[in-house]
Write an enzyme that holds these catalytic residues in place. Structure first.
Site, short mmCIF file in Angstrom:
data_model
loop_
_atom_site.label_atom_id
_atom_site.label_comp_id
_atom_site.label_asym_id
_atom_site.label_seq_id
_atom_site.Cartn_x
_atom_site.Cartn_y
_atom_site.Cartn_z
CB VAL A 11 -0.96 -0.02 1.21
CG1 VAL A 11 -1.65 1.32 1.38
CG2 VAL A 11 -1.99 -1.12 1.03
CB CYS A 278 -6.71 -8.01 2.44
SG CYS A 278 -5.39 -6.82 2.20
CE LYS A 338 -5.52 -10.61 -7.27
NZ LYS A 338 -6.08 -9.27 -7.04
NE ARG A 345 1.56 -10.57 2.30
CZ ARG A 345 1.49 -9.25 2.48
NH1 ARG A 345 1.61 -8.73 3.70
NH2 ARG A 345 1.27 -8.43 1.47
#
Ligand code: NAD
Ligand code: UPG
Length: 452
Positions: A11, A278, A338, A345
């Site tokens: 981020v 997340c 993904k 993670r």
């Protein structure tokens, strides 16, 4: 404006590079020297599309500087954005990094005369900004609100598409504690970003972030539950079911008869379950926060419970289809959580690999970007081989499991499964392949939510 950012991970770095690209002067601070060195050379320490070239550009033009000197960065900027990690540890969100970073900034503000806005960009449970961050800032700086400003501004970027998501947000949430800091933040965004700006209080901003991730994760677990029921019943293709559900205009709006998103199954597609840094930790943090304040969140608990069943269900199907799994060599296609990232993670693929190793299978693993990180995660596991070419991973195997829908993996022609595998059987855990076409090539097809 001059902006300092504390925490230069996914981020912080994407935020820093994009804000520098939009004309701000950015100071990126991290406590890891390897990150500072890499950024200073103009090389992104993380794998993210477009980031390398943009970073090189802003470093060359002196629009972004990486530094370990927090004090100088805060003194030289008008705004400090905090983007440190907020992991889930010991049954709740760990605010250790946030508290430390906020304290350090507060202590520097003690000696700063000018007004300075502090922004929490990390995902934090509701009440963190006003009941934890604000008191620490006051105590460390010896100042009152008004001498400094405070904003909660959550981030919605997705890994693998982070730059585009940051530059084209769906909405910008500004949860300011005071009017002046709201105006400062509105000015950063309103001229450069074409998205609605939503003005709320910090607690509402914090909850918007959790509600967004929770709804997306709920859709995934819901789709996987429909897939599980379909599999048990037999003769149902759960992908067709969820595609048809998704085509309802209430989910997929149409403009002039055209679908805005031709893919009507975003977050509605049966698959291997969600992972990443997340969804799992954020849903668990919201559950623990909710329980702590006296509400038992039944839906959220089920979302996690269904997700935790997915790897076991995949293993169970494999055992049924392959019979003696301990005699089999299996190709694992995709290790990242993904596509388009090297992040492993909470990857469902890594979890499945551990289960398959336990069951005695021999595994040949492939990923176009995540092999090195997966090796570290799976250190000490015997009977595992890693490949940078999917053909080598497929060679001589009894089954291939498609775990990450990288384009290079979903594009593998069925002829190559036939050519390289001992027995061409594909277990499609991303529902990315055409099962009718597989049949034409003589490839045995097994898919999540698909049992004849
Ligand atoms: N990864 C995502 O896609 C994403 C998207 C939206 C929101 N978030 C949230 O943003 C936050 C950051 O996530 P991330 O994935 O970027 O984390 P990350 O682990 O990739 O990066 C965090 C960085 O902060 C640094 N750091 C920690 N404490 C520090 C300190 N006191 N001073 C300087 N540096 C410090 C660490 O060294 C690390 O490089 C989390 O709260 C996360 O939930 C993440
Ligand atoms: O239809 C889908 C879509 C995603 N996933 C899985 O869900 C997880 C999360 O995927 P995605 O949302 O694409 O990536 P993240 O980078 O984790 O982004 C999520 O988490 C971020 C951190 O909070 C938010 O900022 C983003 O808005 C939110 O989408 C991954 O394991 C995906 O494989 C599915 O199983 N099915």
């Amino acid at each position: 404006m001059n902006i300092s950012i504390i925490g230069t991970g996914y981020v912080g770095l994407v935020t820093g590079v994009c804000l520098a690209y939009k004309g701000h002067k950015v100071f990126c601070v991290d406590k890891q020297q390897r990150i500072i060195d890499s950024i200073s050379r103009g090389v992104s320490p993380i794998y993210e599309q477009q980031l390398d070239s943009m970073l090189a550009h802003v470093i060359k033009n002196d629009e972004l500087k990486a530094t370990a000197d927090l004090s100088q960065a805060v003194m030289d900027s008008e705004i400090t954005i905090i983007a440190v990690g907020t992991p889930y540890i010991g049954g709740q969100i760990a605010l250790t990094y946030i508290k430390k970073a906020v304290y350090e900034v507060g202590a520097i503000l003690k000696n700063k005369k000018d007004y300075h806005v502090v922004c929490i960009k990390s995902t934090v449970v509701p009440t963190t900004t006003d009941t934890i961050v604000l008191p620490i800032l006051k105590q460390a700086s010896g100042k009152e609100l008004g001498d400094f400003g405070l904003v909660m501004n959550p981030e919605f970027l997705k890994e693998g598409e982070a730059v585009q998501d940051f530059l084209n947000p769906d909405r910008i949430i500004i949860g300011a504690i005071d009017e002046k800091s709201y105006e400062v933040f509105k000015n950063i965004y309103q001229y450069h970003f074409d998205a609605p700006i939503i003005k709320v209080n910090p607690r509402t901003a914090e909850m918007i972030k959790y509600a967004s991730n929770s709804l997306l994760a709920t859709l995934i677990s819901f789709s996987n539950e429909i897939a599980a029921i379909s599999e048990e019943a037999g003769g149902i293709d759960a992908l067709k079911v969820m595609e048809s559900v998704g085509l309802d205009k209430r989910f997929t709006p149409k403009v002039r008869g055209e679908l805005i998103k031709p893919d009507a199954t975003k977050y509605l597609k049966p698959g291997r379950g969600f992972g990443g840094s997340c969804f799992p930790k954020d849903i668990k943090s919201l559950i623990s926060f909710s329980v702590k304040i006296g509400y038992d969140p039944k839906i959220l608990k089920s979302v996690i419970a269904v997700n935790e069943l997915q790897v076991g269900r995949i293993l169970c199907t494999l055992k049924k289809e392959l019979l003696r799994i301990e005699d089999k060599t299996i190709a694992i296609l995709g290790l990242a959580f993904k596509a388009n990232t090297d992040d492993v993670r909470e990857s469902q693929s890594i979890k499945l690999i551990k289960e398959l190793m336990e069951a005695g299978a021999k595994l040949k693993c492939y990923d176009p970007a995540a092999v090195e990180k997966a090796k570290k995660e799976l250190l000490g596991c015997d009977g595992l081989e890693f490949f940078n070419d999917y053909r080598e991973a497929l060679a001589g195997t009894d089954a291939a499991i498609l775990m990450t829908d990288w384009k290079i993996i979903t594009d593998i022609p069925f002829s190559e499964y036939v050519k390289f595998m001992k027995a061409p059987a594909v277990f499609d855990c991303c529902r990315a392949l055409d099962h009718d076409k597989a049949k034409l090539f003589g490839v045995k097809y097994i898919g999540i939510g698909f049992r004849k």
